[in-house]
Design a protein around this motif. Structure first.
Motif: not given
Lengths: 155, 155
Positions: A1-13
């Motif tokens: 699982m890549e960082l960029d596929d996480r919703g939490v990562y996308l949201l905070s970014h």
DNA sequence: TATTGTTATACTCTATAACTATA
DNA sequence: TATAGTTATAGAGTATAACAATA
């Protein structure tokens, strides 16, 4: 699982990016996000005390002093005698403050349009509705969030 | 138009909240978000120099010294001689570093599930797809964002 | 001469405490 | 005794500069 596929990562970014751009776009008006927050609250209910404003924005009353100082220095608000409590100041929105607020709202609208460009109208509505549900579920108080606390645009 | 109805507001509010919770949930592992970021990069390509890691995370090499210090202090990475450049250190993930990374990923998964609870599977997929498009359109570099730069959980 | 890692310094921000005037 | 506004101080965090080793 890549960082960029996480919703939490996308949201905070994305959240940080948007907050950053907002601060940047607001700077030409001589406003910081927290100051915009104060103007917004005053537009809805004028004459609040600094303590009330501090509570509504989730900042300490000590910090509110500087925020109101800056707004008063630009003529966007004025401190008046509080009708019920002589310890407190009643903070009032001035005409030019009202104008500045309208301009700031226009900046927010432009940013909104720019960020959401890739989505069509139905998708935008769907996204906002889902974000709303997430915010509610997270129990976040409306109108108060850390990005509004300070943050100068970095050069 | 209320603040809470703007997508940009919802995005930044939720983004900050999620970043905050992630830092908080990560703390028991002795990890900060930026340190998690380094472990993630090393898992994909071990033996990077500090300068390379700094570039990939978007921090200055000076700051990377402290990040690697902390990770090395916990035994999660070790500095070894770089095979090609004697000025540089090759930073290697250790076994316990690998374990810590797995634990951190589990923390991220739990947070993800918790935050996205209100949405059903189809909605979650739809949300993530839309966020992806917004991130791409904004031109944000993958794997690098301000929330990973520092940020200690506030007590 | 440029670059890697490191350390030291300065600068900015934030949080805390303390003071005054009122309540 | 508690609260509103204010100011000053200290602590934390961040960024800049400078240095030694190597390219």
């Amino acid at each position: 699982m890549e960082l960029d596929d996480r919703g939490v990562y996308l949201l905070s970014h994305l959240g940080y990016h948007v907050a950053d751009r907002f601060a940047h776009d607001l700077a030409p008006l001589g406003l910081q996000p927290a100051q915009f927050g104060v103007l917004t609250h005053l537009a809805r209910s004028d004459g609040r005390s600094q303590q009330e404003l501090a509570d509504q924005l989730g900042v300490h009353r000590n910090a509110m002093v500087g925020i109101v100082d800056a707004l008063e220095g630009r003529g966007y608000v004025r401190r008046a005698r509080h009708p019920l409590d002589r310890r407190a100041h009643a903070v009032h929105l001035t005409e030019s403050g009202r104008t500045a607020l309208d301009a700031a709202r226009a900046v927010a609208d432009e940013l909104e349009a720019s960020v959401l460009t890739p989505l069509d109208a139905a998708e935008q509505a769907s996204l906002i509705a889902m974000l709303h549900r997430l915010v509610d579920h997270a129990g976040l108080p409306p109108g108060v969030h850390p990005a509004l606390r300070t943050r100068l645009p970095r050069v």
